[in-house]
Design an enzyme around this catalytic site. Structure first.
Site, PDB file in Angstrom:
ATOM      1  CB  CYS A   1      -0.871  -0.028   1.256  1.00  0.00           C
ATOM      2  SG  CYS A   1      -1.969   1.384   1.410  1.00  0.00           S
TER       3      CYS A   1
ATOM      4  CG  HIS B   1      -5.657  -2.508  -1.366  1.00  0.00           C
ATOM      5  ND1 HIS B   1      -4.617  -3.149  -0.712  1.00  0.00           N
ATOM      6  CD2 HIS B   1      -5.430  -1.167  -1.189  1.00  0.00           C
ATOM      7  CE1 HIS B   1      -3.811  -2.240  -0.174  1.00  0.00           C
ATOM      8  NE2 HIS B   1      -4.275  -1.028  -0.451  1.00  0.00           N
ATOM      9  CD  GLU B   2      -6.588   1.304  -4.060  1.00  0.00           C
ATOM     10  OE1 GLU B   2      -6.724   2.290  -3.309  1.00  0.00           O
ATOM     11  OE2 GLU B   2      -5.514   0.668  -4.150  1.00  0.00           O
TER      12      GLU B   2
ATOM     13  CG  HIS C   1      -7.416   2.652   1.159  1.00  0.00           C
ATOM     14  ND1 HIS C   1      -6.673   2.725   2.327  1.00  0.00           N
ATOM     15  CD2 HIS C   1      -6.592   2.097   0.235  1.00  0.00           C
ATOM     16  CE1 HIS C   1      -5.454   2.229   2.105  1.00  0.00           C
ATOM     17  NE2 HIS C   1      -5.373   1.836   0.850  1.00  0.00           N
TER      18      HIS C   1
HETATM   19 ZN    ZN Z   1      -3.710   0.971   0.015  1.00  0.00          ZN
END
Ligand code: ZN
Length: 183
Positions: free
Chosen positions: A110, A153-154, A157
């Site tokens: 990341c 993953h995004e 966030h």
């Molecule tokens: Zn990330």
């Protein structure tokens, strides 16, 4: 132009917040920010620019990572079958997913984490994402394998979740049940 100094690192509370939905249509400022996020990813994968500006190569970036707690993500990558994915997305949402899981055999990284965190991150093998793109088009994307992992993953966030939050802290290399490794 976004550079590494604009990217928040782990520990910043913005990274742990649930980001707010973008009211549609987005403002010009929101569109510009998202376009810049996508440009950052392209620059970070361009050897000359990455060297000149000391950019760490990234395939995805979420607005909270640059201190903006809004539901916007950019992705720019090729999957292992060399299909190109390049999007700036407002309000991306996983509308359905497989029961089966997958994980990256090499673990995840990341731009907000300046250290290696070893371990498998369980992800859905297949997801369907709905979002609005930079041109205002509503998209429905069916994703699997590596692409599905990048998007998860995004989108994490946007919900204040870091990839290492999903690693089994007692036994980081536990293979998730009903899962397939992505090599
Ligand atoms: Zn990330």
């Amino acid at each position: 132009m976004i550079t590494m100094k604009d990217i928040l690192r782990e520990g910043d509370p913005i990274l742990n917040q649930v980001a707010e939905a973008v009211e549609l249509p987005p403002t010009e400022e929101e569109k510009n920010t998202l376009a810049e996020m996508l440009q950052f990813l392209k620059n970070s994968q361009d050897e000359e620019l990455a060297n000149a500006y000391q950019l760490r190569a990234g395939v995805g970036l979420a607005a909270p990572q640059i201190g903006i707690s809004k539901r916007m993500i950019a992705v720019h990558f090729q999957d292992f079958e060399e299909t190109q994915y390049s999007y700036g997305l407002f309000n991306p949402k996983i509308v359905s997913h497989s029961v089966a899981l997958s994980y990256l055999a090499g673990g995840e990284g990341c731009l907000s984490v300046d250290r290696e965190v070893p371990g498998y991150v369980p992800r859905y093998q297949r997801i369907t994402v709905k979002a609005t793109d930079l041109n205002g088009e509503e998209l429905k994307l069916k994703l699997k394998g590596y692409a599905a992992i990048v998007f998860q993953h995004e989108i994490d966030h946007l919900n204040g979740v870091m990839f290492y939050d999903r690693i089994n802290s007692e036994a980081p290399f536990t293979v998730p049940e009903n899962s397939k490794a992505i090599e």
